[in-house]
Design a protein around this motif. Structure first.
Motif, short mmCIF file in Angstrom:
data_model
loop_
_atom_site.label_atom_id
_atom_site.label_comp_id
_atom_site.label_asym_id
_atom_site.label_seq_id
_atom_site.Cartn_x
_atom_site.Cartn_y
_atom_site.Cartn_z
N VAL A 181 -4.48 10.95 -8.37
CA VAL A 181 -3.67 10.35 -7.30
C VAL A 181 -2.43 9.66 -7.88
N SER A 182 -2.60 8.97 -9.00
CA SER A 182 -1.47 8.30 -9.63
C SER A 182 -0.43 9.30 -10.09
N ASP A 183 -0.90 10.39 -10.71
CA ASP A 183 0.01 11.44 -11.17
C ASP A 183 0.76 12.06 -9.99
N TYR A 184 0.04 12.32 -8.92
CA TYR A 184 0.66 12.96 -7.77
C TYR A 184 1.67 12.04 -7.09
N ARG A 185 1.34 10.79 -6.93
CA ARG A 185 2.25 9.88 -6.23
C ARG A 185 3.58 9.71 -6.96
N ARG A 186 3.57 9.81 -8.27
CA ARG A 186 4.83 9.74 -9.01
C ARG A 186 5.74 10.90 -8.61
N PHE A 187 5.16 12.09 -8.50
CA PHE A 187 5.95 13.25 -8.08
C PHE A 187 6.37 13.13 -6.62
N ALA A 188 5.46 12.68 -5.77
CA ALA A 188 5.77 12.55 -4.34
C ALA A 188 6.95 11.61 -4.11
N GLU A 189 7.03 10.55 -4.89
CA GLU A 189 8.15 9.61 -4.77
C GLU A 189 9.46 10.28 -5.17
N GLN A 190 9.41 11.15 -6.17
CA GLN A 190 10.61 11.86 -6.61
C GLN A 190 11.20 12.74 -5.51
N ILE A 191 10.34 13.38 -4.74
CA ILE A 191 10.81 14.33 -3.72
C ILE A 191 10.94 13.69 -2.34
N GLY A 192 10.55 12.42 -2.22
CA GLY A 192 10.69 11.74 -0.93
C GLY A 192 9.56 11.99 0.05
N LEU A 193 8.39 12.40 -0.45
CA LEU A 193 7.22 12.59 0.40
C LEU A 193 6.49 11.26 0.48
N LYS A 194 6.56 10.62 1.65
CA LYS A 194 6.16 9.23 1.75
C LYS A 194 4.75 9.03 2.31
N SER A 195 4.44 9.67 3.42
CA SER A 195 3.16 9.42 4.09
C SER A 195 2.08 10.34 3.53
N VAL A 196 1.37 9.86 2.48
CA VAL A 196 0.34 10.67 1.82
C VAL A 196 -0.95 9.87 1.76
N LEU A 197 -2.02 10.43 2.33
CA LEU A 197 -3.35 9.84 2.25
C LEU A 197 -4.20 10.68 1.30
N ALA A 198 -4.76 10.04 0.26
CA ALA A 198 -5.59 10.75 -0.72
C ALA A 198 -7.07 10.59 -0.36
#
Length: 629
Positions: A181-198
């Motif tokens: 989840v930590s790895d993914y959220r770093r990438f999600a922030e880069q692309i502007g994907l904000k609303s993510v529930l893991a």
């Protein structure tokens, strides 16, 4: 809830009534190959009791013969319907499935994981409200995970669930889950994907899919089904947005009724509202909202209706009706994000059909600004687009269309490009904004008309387009035609391929993209010369039908003559006046037409000159006689 197959008689009617007014959530599952997308959807269908008895029997049989779970129910087989998918154990096509719970209805698209099927994934994402992005807990965040996440953000999907699947294979390790989840959220922030529930889950065993698992006591968030049932759907946002009513058809059953039919894609409308028709800008007032069940006092996004107006104004299929004080923009040039889907590369300058809403117009890619490496987000230079590539491009249309930026309204900001020859979808695009140059450049009114310029020359303008292989004899015949016309007092000009490349097109090479631009420029010059009243003789190999058709469309009706100088490749190579075939065969000359670059024969030319039976002088006489008769 009982299985659907057990409902009979009045039970079916009650079931349909119960589900009629539920909200509908469209979502996709995506991720890398073998992350368990099909199995997860199969689990949702199975646990929600949405499997018919015959489907269940077939599933049990197939699980024993072609399943991958040792004879146990292989839920992925509910979704992987294509034979090729079952043989390979992967999803190729986009599989749509419907299911329902007591709270909501769902349409889920199981999208392919392979990179070469990116276009299929985009198709599934184009109508989705939510994305379930799967990650194999053993593998973590992969290249394709990043690719699909980027596409999810690009397509404007506002909600995402990060489904960390196969947690049973890592002993439900919280440490492993947190690291992913930590790895993914770093990438999600880069692309502007904000609303993510893991969510940690197992599609195979059903843990945290429809019911909470006791194997992950450290997770206190919602299970997947709970999130799907409660997540906010964009319907409310669409209703509260500005009125956008793309006109699908003009309904005129008799002289007393003229209505405009379509579906409201955002906003609301009621009789008495002031409206504007775009791109024309004409205004009027809504008179009635007509439906099959009678007139409405108000209509909102999602409803299909017919609007009548109080004034007789010009409005046709493809126009957009909006609130008078909040219209869409209108332009004929855009910056877009383009996802290329065709096996044939995208070539700047080549004409395509662009379909936006119900309107279809002619379009060309004027510039590929950069490709996007969606794995690294790097911007790369490009002259063409290959299948599944994504790029920021400028696109020019032959007329203005009404639009909104895609991020504001996907219905009025999304489009497709269509191959003019095959009529197949070539690409999908998202409008970013109108180019400023479109507002700064206007047609200047000229008092001396093209007909006046032709009249003073005593002739009808024409463009004779000589096409054929190198060495076919195009320039020879064009030169003879030019001499004959000149002797008759006609005003002519010759545009020869070799000569033009010394000046106007000296910056172009011989790649397919450069050949397209080569012809486009010459066609525009030929049009200007025809506007001046001249007879223009164009001698170009021009190997592609699409570009020759583009040149034809630039000219007035009856003024374009395609002259196919038909010589066999063997004969043209035998002549080889310039020694080009010899160089091409030896590898010294790349992209040579007829050798390692194709020539597309004209299908219905005005003149078909077979040089095996007709000499140059006879061919020239034939053309001149036809032109001057």
């Amino acid at each position: 809830m009982a299985h659907v197959s057990n409902l009979i008689g009045s039970d079916i009617e009650a079931y349909l009534t119960q589900h009629q007014h539920k909200s509908l959530l469209r979502f996709i599952t995506c991720g890398s190959v073998d992350d368990g997308k099909s199995t997860l959807i199969g689990r949702l269908l199975y646990d929600s009791k949405m499997i018919f008895e015959d489907q269940l029997a077939a599933l049990e049989k197939d699980s024993k013969t072609v399943g991958t779970q040792g004879g146990e129910l292989d839920l992925a087989l509910l979704v992987d319907g294509l034979a090729a998918e079952r043989e390979q154990g992967i999803t190729i096509d986009v599989a749509y499935r419907f299911f329902s719970t007591d709270k909501r209805k769902f349409i889920v698209a199981d999208t392919p994981g392979h990179e070469q099927y990116t276009r299929n994934m985009v198709t599934g994402a184009s109508t989705a409200d939510l994305a379930v992005i799967l990650i194999d807990a053993r593998k973590g965040v992969l290249t394709q995970t990043r690719r699909h996440s980027y596409l999810v953000q690009l397509m404007g999907i506002r909600h995402a669930v990060l489904a960390v699947n196969k947690m049973d294979l890592v002993d439900w390790s919280q440490e492993r889950f947190d690291a992913i989840v930590s790895d993914y959220r770093r990438f999600a922030e880069q692309i502007g994907l904000k609303s993510v529930l893991a969510i940690p889950l197992s599609g195979l065993t059903g843990d945290n899919v429809t019911s909470r698992s006791g194997r992950a006591p450290w997770y206190d968030g919602p299970v997947l089904m709970e999130q799907l049932e409660t997540v906010e759907i964009d319907e409310a946002r669409r209703v509260s947005g500005p009125l956008r009513f793309p006109v699908q058809s003009v309904n005129r059953p008799n002289a007393d009724f003229r209505g405009f039919a379509g579906q409201i894609v955002s906003g609301r409308v009621k009789p008495g509202d002031a409206i504007r028709v775009s791109p024309s800008g004409k205004t009027s007032t809504v008179d009635r909202i007509v439906t099959q069940d009678g007139d409405l006092g108000e209509a909102i996004a999602g409803q299909s209706v017919t609007l009548t107006l109080r004034d007789e104004i010009d409005c046709s299929r493809g126009d957009i009706i909006s609130a008078a004080d909040d219209p869409p923009e209108a332009s004929d040039q855009f910056e877009t994000t383009l996802i290329w889907m065709s096996e044939e590369p995208a070539l700047p300058g080549r004409p395509y059909w662009l379909k936006i809403g119900a309107r279809t117009v002619s379009a060309t890619i004027t510039e590929i600004k950069h490709k996007i490496n969606v794995n690294t987000l790097e911007h790369l230079a490009a002259k063409v687009l290959e299948p599944n590539e994504i790029a920021v491009c400028n696109i020019s249309l032959d007329q203005a269309v009404a639009f909104d930026a895609y991020e504001q309204n996907s219905d009025t900001g999304g489009f497709i490009l269509i191959d003019r020859t095959s009529n197949a979808t070539a690409g999908a695009g998202l409008i970013r904004f109108a180019l400023r140059r479109a507002q700064n450049v206007h047609w200047q009114s000229i008092d001396v008309t093209r007909s006046a310029r032709a009249e003073i020359k005593g002739q009808k303008p024409a463009v004779l387009w000589f096409t054929g292989l190198s060495g076919a004899g195009k320039s020879t015949i064009a030169n003879l035609v030019d001499k004959k016309l000149h002797s008759l007092g006609k005003h002519t000009v010759v545009l020869d391929g070799d000569n033009v490349r010394h000046g106007l097109n000296r910056d172009l090479g011989f790649t397919d993209a450069d050949r397209v631009e080569n012809v486009r420029r010459v066609a525009e010059v030929a049009k200007l010369m025809a506007d001046a009243g001249l007879i223009v003789l164009v001698s170009f190999i021009s190997p592609f039908r699409a570009e020759r058709d583009m040149a034809r469309r630039l000219m007035c009706d009856g003024e374009f003559y395609e002259v196919f100088v038909d010589t066999s490749l063997a004969e043209a190579e035998k002549r080889d006046v310039k020694g080009l075939y010899k160089k091409a065969r030896s590898g010294q000359l790349k992209n040579f037409t007829g050798v390692d670059s194709p020539y597309e024969r004209p299908e219905n030319p005005e003149f078909h000159i077979d040089t095996a039976t007709t000499d140059a002088a006879s061919a020239a006489a034939l053309i001149v006689d036809k032109l001057t008769s």
